[in-house]
Write a protein that holds these residues in place. Structure first.
Motif, mmCIF file in Angstrom:
data_model
loop_
_atom_site.group_PDB
_atom_site.id
_atom_site.type_symbol
_atom_site.label_atom_id
_atom_site.label_comp_id
_atom_site.label_asym_id
_atom_site.label_seq_id
_atom_site.Cartn_x
_atom_site.Cartn_y
_atom_site.Cartn_z
ATOM 1 N N THR A 87 -3.697 7.447 -1.219
ATOM 2 C CA THR A 87 -3.989 6.133 -0.639
ATOM 3 C C THR A 87 -5.362 5.644 -1.086
ATOM 4 N N LEU A 144 0.826 -1.211 0.000
ATOM 5 C CA LEU A 144 0.000 0.000 0.000
ATOM 6 C C LEU A 144 0.863 1.265 0.000
ATOM 7 N N THR A 145 1.946 1.248 0.758
ATOM 8 C CA THR A 145 2.847 2.407 0.791
ATOM 9 C C THR A 145 3.389 2.709 -0.601
ATOM 10 N N ARG A 198 0.762 3.911 -3.054
ATOM 11 C CA ARG A 198 0.493 5.328 -2.795
ATOM 12 C C ARG A 198 1.595 6.197 -3.397
#
Length: 118
Positions: free
Chosen positions: A113, A65-66, A69
């Motif tokens: 995000t 996810l990081t 993003r």
């Protein structure tokens, strides 16, 4: 007629949102911000080591996810500009400017995000 400094690179917004797999994220980052590949690999190694230590996929999911993003920000010029502007003013001597920069940075990260999750 002016030419682009990187004529073979597509405009970042034309790079499709990558799948949430390590290989797809790495390929997207290689096109958008190749100088960050070592950073990506180091954080991937850390996430996988934590996953083994914790016996949980949470660190790997967080890593994905990081980077999804980060790639979302890099592939969208307007969002990338907002991100850079906010970061540049985080340590502004004027507390109000610094607070506004922090709020904008938070808004950019939240938007990226949210969009990376879709």
């Amino acid at each position: 007629m002016p030419t682009s400094p990187h004529p073979t690179l597509p405009h970042p917004s034309r790079i499709p949102r990558p799948a949430h797999t390590p290989d797809a994220l790495r390929a997207a980052l290689a096109r958008l911000a190749p100088a960050r590949l070592d950073e990506m690999q180091a954080t991937k190694d850390d996430a996988f080591a934590e996953a083994v230590e914790w016996r949980s996929l949470t660190p790997v999911q967080s890593w994905i996810l990081t980077w999804a993003r980060e790639i979302e920000i890099a592939r969208r010029p307007a969002l990338s500009a907002r991100y850079a502007q906010a970061k540049a003013h985080l340590e502004d001597p004027d507390p109000l400017m610094a607070k506004e920069a922090l709020e904008e940075l938070s808004a950019v990260l939240n938007e990226a995000t949210r969009d990376a999750r879709t």
